[in-house]
Scaffold this active site. Structure first.
Site, mmCIF file in Angstrom:
data_model
loop_
_atom_site.group_PDB
_atom_site.id
_atom_site.type_symbol
_atom_site.label_atom_id
_atom_site.label_comp_id
_atom_site.label_asym_id
_atom_site.label_seq_id
_atom_site.Cartn_x
_atom_site.Cartn_y
_atom_site.Cartn_z
ATOM 1 N N ARG A 77 -2.715 -10.916 37.329
ATOM 2 C CA ARG A 77 -3.488 -10.318 36.249
ATOM 3 C C ARG A 77 -2.788 -10.614 34.928
ATOM 4 O O ARG A 77 -1.641 -10.208 34.722
ATOM 5 C CB ARG A 77 -3.616 -8.809 36.468
ATOM 6 N N HIS A 121 -6.182 -6.774 25.777
ATOM 7 C CA HIS A 121 -5.018 -5.931 26.059
ATOM 8 C C HIS A 121 -4.276 -5.729 24.734
ATOM 9 O O HIS A 121 -3.122 -6.110 24.587
ATOM 10 C CB HIS A 121 -4.138 -6.560 27.144
ATOM 11 N N GLU A 166 -7.180 -0.089 29.223
ATOM 12 C CA GLU A 166 -6.801 1.245 28.760
ATOM 13 C C GLU A 166 -7.427 1.668 27.430
ATOM 14 O O GLU A 166 -6.742 1.763 26.410
ATOM 15 C CB GLU A 166 -5.275 1.350 28.696
ATOM 16 N N ASN A 294 -5.151 1.941 36.151
ATOM 17 C CA ASN A 294 -3.730 1.894 35.829
ATOM 18 C C ASN A 294 -3.168 3.296 36.008
ATOM 19 O O ASN A 294 -3.624 4.228 35.340
ATOM 20 C CB ASN A 294 -3.507 1.468 34.369
ATOM 21 N N TYR A 296 0.463 5.572 36.287
ATOM 22 C CA TYR A 296 1.922 5.631 36.190
ATOM 23 C C TYR A 296 2.494 6.996 36.532
ATOM 24 O O TYR A 296 3.535 7.098 37.160
ATOM 25 C CB TYR A 296 2.386 5.278 34.767
ATOM 26 N N GLU A 368 -2.642 -1.650 37.409
ATOM 27 C CA GLU A 368 -1.246 -1.443 36.998
ATOM 28 C C GLU A 368 -0.682 -0.241 37.725
ATOM 29 O O GLU A 368 -1.352 0.777 37.862
ATOM 30 C CB GLU A 368 -1.109 -1.177 35.485
#
Ligand code: GBH
Length: 471
Positions: A77, A121, A166, A294, A296, A368
């Site tokens: 990616r 991005h 995002e 994504n 985290y 991600e």
């Protein structure tokens, strides 16, 4: 412990983004992006770092693709830099800029690695920011023209397309909290930016269909998880508000065709509303083929004991606190990565189930997931990042549990292939599977790289092995 097998054909890989790795900031006709500008403003980025050189990936296609191959990656990616392809923001296409991506895609295909391309991005051409950037509707139309140039250049060779990385970061972190380019602190700017980013996404999906391109298209929002601190109503409500601001604000328009009602009303109390024109929500909710996720971190969330009244005061920090009325609780025992985010694999599992139930179980690629640990090579040159291995192990178990619970998961790209320009943190925070020495640009696969390679090649994970490998 037993072997955790993943579905056959599960698409494993690694991710990066253009400004974070490419460098070559002024080559082959690239114009400045908002991050070139932002990183040159004093006090915006740690150590006044910028992406002028970054990992120099612009000149190292072969080296990076060889690393992906050694990792056992089935997909890569990466993102395309708009200022390389359309340096004036709108108008003429720069073939030299496109050539870099043609070469990269060719190299990936030759190595049997599926390209997964993100169109945006965060590196907006500065010339468009000068005309209002994401705060103005025109930028959504400019985005589609840029996207069309990339679609046409790589049609058929790229099969997996992501419109936006995002949107919460593009809109809120950058226009409401001031931490990312363009560094504004203004609720209306954030809500307008969010709307135009969503509109740009929807228009690009429509263009993709209109061109009849083979492949799949979707968006990649970040979804931090919020777990209620208790079952007390105030805490449940706080949790819902937190999720509405972070997640539903972007996902509800795409999957349900409208903004979340409560947050809409709370913004209205501050005199803020999205600039919706007739037909917009239909465009935004155009059917996508998959959802990129994504993930985290997350937190336990509770209501403040004494809520700040929701009203306009002119103090953006106070207004944002009142808008959310959410307090996070640092529960003793959480490990934190070096960037300060909690290691919370249970949140990964929970958010995937929440997405399954709220949005009709769409096909999902984890676009991600990864951890910041700043381990440096030892005297023998080895990078012993056992803490990152533990992070991956726990999150892959959570992922496996989600698959077993019926979530429609298709693949996983680890963030990141390389240590890179970590936005406002500059080069001070490292997320890579591969260590990069930013003086020599030497790349060294870390212990986590070798560990993940075993998982990718076996398409399976044996819990507990991480602990042994880490030592
Ligand atoms: C991603 O964003 C980006 O897509 C990528 O470019 C970047 O390099 C990578 O992450 C690492 O930063 O303060 O504990 O509440 C991450 C989105 C949103 C995740 C904010 C963490 C706050 C955590 N982030 N969230 S906390």
């Amino acid at each position: 412990m037993s072997l955790l097998k993943f579905p056959s054909g599960f698409l494993w890989g690694a991710a990066t983004s253009s400004y974070q790795v490419e460098g070559a900031h002024d080559e082959d006709g690239r114009s400045p992006s908002i991050w070139d500008t932002f990183s040159r403003q004093p006090g915006r980025v740690r150590e006044a770092h910028n992406g002028d050189v970054a990992c120099d990936s612009y000149h190292r296609i072969d080296e990076d693709v060889a690393l992906l191959k050694a990792l056992g990656a089935k997909t890569y990616r990466f993102s395309v830099a708009w200022p390389r392809v359309v340096p004036t923001g709108r108008g003429a296409v720069n073939e030299k800029g496109l050539d870099y991506y043609r070469r990269l895609v060719d190299a990936l295909i030759a190595a049997d690695i599926e390209p997964m391309l993100t169109l945006y991005h965060w590196d907006l051409p500065q010339c468009l920011q000068d005309q209002g950037g994401w705060q103005v509707r025109q930028t959504a139309h400019d985005f589609v023209a840029y996207a069309e140039a990339v679609f046409k250049a790589l049609a058929g060779r790229v099969r997996l397309w992501i419109t936006m990385n995002e949107p919460w970061c593009i809109a809120n972190l950058s226009h409401q909290m001031g931490e990312h380019a363009p560094g504004l602190r203004d609720h209306q700017a954030a809500v307008s930016a969010a709307h135009h980013v969503l509109l740009a996404h929807g228009l690009a999906v429509r263009k993709f269909r209109e061109l009849g391109l083979p492949g799949e298209i979707g968006m990649a929002p970040n979804v931090d998880w919020r777990e209620p601190y208790s079952q007390r109503q105030e805490d449940l409500d706080a949790c819902r508000r937190g999720l509405e601001w972070f997640n539903n604000w972007y996902l509800d328009p795409i999957y349900r065709g409208h903004y979340p009602e409560e947050m809409l009303q709370r913004y209205a109390a501050l005199g803020v509303e999205p600039p919706v024109e007739s037909g917009d929500m239909e465009i935004i909710s155009s059917k996508t083929d998959f959802l990129g996720i994504n993930y985290y971190t997350g937190s336990y969330t509770r209501a403040h004991d004494t809520p700040t009244p929701l009203q306009r005061t002119g103090d953006v920090t106070q207004e944002l606190a009142a808008l959310l009325n959410v307090g996070s609780v640092d529960v003793t025992g959480f490990k934190h990565t070096d960037i300060g985010w909690a290691h919370f694999p249970e949140g990964f599992y929970r958010v995937l189930l929440w997405l399954r139930d709220r949005y009709g179980n769409p096909p999902v690629y984890i676009t991600e997931n990864g951890a910041c640990y700043n381990d440096e090579p030892d005297a023998d040159g080895r990078v012993r990042d056992g803490r990152r291995i533990a992070y991956y192990e726990h999150h892959l178990i959570a992922l496996h549990r989600a698959i077993r619970s019926g979530c429609n998961l298709k693949g996983y790209t680890a963030w990141s292939l390389l240590d890179n320009f970590e936005w406002a943190w500059g080069y001070t925070m490292r997320f890579g599977l591969v260590h990069v020495d930013f003086k020599t640009l030497k790349r060294t696969p870390k212990d986590s790289f070798h560990w993940l390679k075993q998982v990718y090649e076996a398409n399976a994970l044996r819990p507990g092995e991480a602990g042994r490998l880490a030592h």
